[in-house]
Design a protein around this motif. Structure first.
Motif, PDB file in Angstrom:
ATOM      1  N   VAL A  35     -25.105  32.652  38.328  1.00  0.00           N
ATOM      2  CA  VAL A  35     -24.294  31.649  37.841  1.00  0.00           C
ATOM      3  C   VAL A  35     -25.033  30.946  36.563  1.00  0.00           C
ATOM      4  O   VAL A  35     -24.299  30.531  35.559  1.00  0.00           O
ATOM      5  N   SER A  36     -26.288  30.711  36.763  1.00  0.00           N
ATOM      6  CA  SER A  36     -26.880  29.918  35.886  1.00  0.00           C
ATOM      7  C   SER A  36     -27.302  30.764  34.569  1.00  0.00           C
ATOM      8  O   SER A  36     -27.795  30.331  33.481  1.00  0.00           O
ATOM      9  N   ASN A  37     -26.846  32.147  34.641  1.00  0.00           N
ATOM     10  CA  ASN A  37     -27.345  33.125  33.483  1.00  0.00           C
ATOM     11  C   ASN A  37     -28.948  33.019  33.319  1.00  0.00           C
ATOM     12  O   ASN A  37     -29.300  32.817  31.914  1.00  0.00           O
ATOM     13  N   ALA A  38     -29.591  32.862  34.132  1.00  0.00           N
ATOM     14  CA  ALA A  38     -31.074  32.735  33.842  1.00  0.00           C
ATOM     15  C   ALA A  38     -31.705  33.788  33.283  1.00  0.00           C
ATOM     16  O   ALA A  38     -32.678  33.630  32.501  1.00  0.00           O
ATOM     17  N   VAL A  39     -31.321  34.965  33.315  1.00  0.00           N
ATOM     18  CA  VAL A  39     -31.829  36.209  32.617  1.00  0.00           C
ATOM     19  C   VAL A  39     -31.950  35.984  31.092  1.00  0.00           C
ATOM     20  O   VAL A  39     -32.758  36.460  30.691  1.00  0.00           O
ATOM     21  N   SER A  40     -30.928  35.152  30.744  1.00  0.00           N
ATOM     22  CA  SER A  40     -30.665  35.041  29.267  1.00  0.00           C
ATOM     23  C   SER A  40     -32.001  34.196  28.789  1.00  0.00           C
ATOM     24  O   SER A  40     -32.353  34.361  27.503  1.00  0.00           O
ATOM     25  N   TYR A  41     -32.456  33.407  29.463  1.00  0.00           N
ATOM     26  CA  TYR A  41     -33.503  32.510  28.964  1.00  0.00           C
ATOM     27  C   TYR A  41     -34.883  33.418  28.505  1.00  0.00           C
ATOM     28  O   TYR A  41     -35.833  32.740  28.066  1.00  0.00           O
ATOM     29  N   LEU A  42     -34.909  34.569  29.067  1.00  0.00           N
ATOM     30  CA  LEU A  42     -35.961  35.540  28.664  1.00  0.00           C
ATOM     31  C   LEU A  42     -35.862  36.069  27.210  1.00  0.00           C
ATOM     32  O   LEU A  42     -36.834  36.294  26.458  1.00  0.00           O
ATOM     33  N   ASP A  44     -34.671  35.500  22.913  1.00  0.00           N
ATOM     34  CA  ASP A  44     -34.773  34.562  21.964  1.00  0.00           C
ATOM     35  C   ASP A  44     -33.544  34.133  21.317  1.00  0.00           C
ATOM     36  O   ASP A  44     -33.338  33.642  20.262  1.00  0.00           O
ATOM     37  N   ASP A  45     -32.431  34.518  21.985  1.00  0.00           N
ATOM     38  CA  ASP A  45     -30.891  34.335  21.298  1.00  0.00           C
ATOM     39  C   ASP A  45     -30.561  32.625  21.398  1.00  0.00           C
ATOM     40  O   ASP A  45     -30.601  32.194  22.587  1.00  0.00           O
ATOM     41  N   PRO A  46     -30.259  32.236  20.441  1.00  0.00           N
ATOM     42  CA  PRO A  46     -30.078  30.788  20.250  1.00  0.00           C
ATOM     43  C   PRO A  46     -28.869  30.404  21.019  1.00  0.00           C
ATOM     44  O   PRO A  46     -28.635  29.359  21.798  1.00  0.00           O
ATOM     45  N   LYS A  47     -27.959  31.464  21.448  1.00  0.00           N
ATOM     46  CA  LYS A  47     -26.548  31.108  22.234  1.00  0.00           C
ATOM     47  C   LYS A  47     -26.966  30.694  23.443  1.00  0.00           C
ATOM     48  O   LYS A  47     -26.303  30.070  24.100  1.00  0.00           O
ATOM     49  N   THR A  48     -28.306  31.245  23.933  1.00  0.00           N
ATOM     50  CA  THR A  48     -28.741  30.719  25.330  1.00  0.00           C
ATOM     51  C   THR A  48     -28.854  29.233  25.491  1.00  0.00           C
ATOM     52  O   THR A  48     -28.510  28.645  26.434  1.00  0.00           O
ATOM     53  N   CYS A  49     -29.224  28.545  24.332  1.00  0.00           N
ATOM     54  CA  CYS A  49     -29.430  27.165  24.481  1.00  0.00           C
ATOM     55  C   CYS A  49     -27.982  26.470  24.862  1.00  0.00           C
ATOM     56  O   CYS A  49     -28.011  25.277  25.482  1.00  0.00           O
ATOM     57  N   VAL A  50     -26.855  27.072  24.353  1.00  0.00           N
ATOM     58  CA  VAL A  50     -25.536  26.143  24.927  1.00  0.00           C
ATOM     59  C   VAL A  50     -25.099  26.602  26.151  1.00  0.00           C
ATOM     60  O   VAL A  50     -23.992  26.210  26.492  1.00  0.00           O
ATOM     61  N   LEU A 179     -19.194  29.680  26.511  1.00  0.00           N
ATOM     62  CA  LEU A 179     -20.006  30.245  27.608  1.00  0.00           C
ATOM     63  C   LEU A 179     -19.069  31.215  28.438  1.00  0.00           C
ATOM     64  O   LEU A 179     -17.860  31.077  28.790  1.00  0.00           O
ATOM     65  N   GLU A 180     -19.685  32.268  28.719  1.00  0.00           N
ATOM     66  CA  GLU A 180     -18.898  33.301  29.424  1.00  0.00           C
ATOM     67  C   GLU A 180     -18.711  32.690  30.955  1.00  0.00           C
ATOM     68  O   GLU A 180     -19.628  32.065  31.548  1.00  0.00           O
TER      69      GLU A 180
END
Length: 206
Positions: A35-42, A44-50, A179-180
């Protein structure tokens, strides 16, 4: 080794309850990661920040700045001296941000913390070494700045790259990645079809 295992294992009558508890805990943890999309934080994609909506103004102002064409958020806000320090800093910052966001404790105007200030200053110098050597800012650190021995880069370049005002209401109509939904597609379709059927039934009863 066997003695240690025997000590750690629960009594035989508790084994079923322990298995259920571990299963439930593992499932909740996996769901939280999903749910938190935690894997995306690994990445460097700026979209992760939103993923966290309070970062929308910062994403929008970065995207429309000169830095938006050549950098990512991590280029400025994460250490680059070694890979271990990079991910340790990301984890530490991420836990803090997640805690603040979960408890709805974010301020209206977000200010960078001391650790982040030091990292950003070093990254300014890392990328702009040829330029800032000419104005003698290469050796300025957060510590020397606090002793009045020089200025940080953004003391002069205050609007780079996020502009003057960094509040939640500074860019209310900014176009940023949506956000997806964490809801699986099959469940979303099922939910939508159920809602449509209920609407039809309510119209028929009227």
């Amino acid at each position: 080794m066997i003695k240690i295992l025997n000590y750690l294992l629960p009594p035989r009558k508790w084994v079923p309850f322990v298995i259920v508890a571990v299963g439930v805990g593992t499932g909740l943890f996996a769901y939280l990661l999903y749910v938190s999309n935690a894997v995306s934080y690994l990445s460097d994609d700026p979209k992760t920040c939103v993923n966290c909506h309070v970062m929308t103004p910062f994403y929008a102002t970065w995207q429309h700045s000169s830095h938006g064409r050549v950098t990512t958020c991590n280029d400025c806000h994460v250490p680059h001296n070694n890979v271990f320090n990079k991910y340790f800093f990301k984890a530490k910052d991420g836990i803090y941000h997640a805690t603040v966001f979960t408890w709805r404790a974010e301020p209206q105007v977000i200010h960078i913390k001391e650790a982040g200030t030091d990292v950003v200053q070093k990254n300014c110098q890392r990328c702009h070494g040829d330029l800032n050597a000419n104005v003698k800012t290469t050796g300025v650190t957060l510590e020397s700045k606090s002793h009045g021995e020089g200025k940080l880069c953004w003391d002069c370049h205050r609007e780079v790259p996020h502009g003057k005002v960094n509040s939640l209401s500074s860019v209310p109509n900014a176009r940023v990645p949506l956000l997806e939904s964490p809801i699986p597609e099959w469940l979303q379709k099922q939910t939508d079809s159920t809602a449509i059927e209920k609407q039809k039934e309510s119209k028929q009863t009227k």
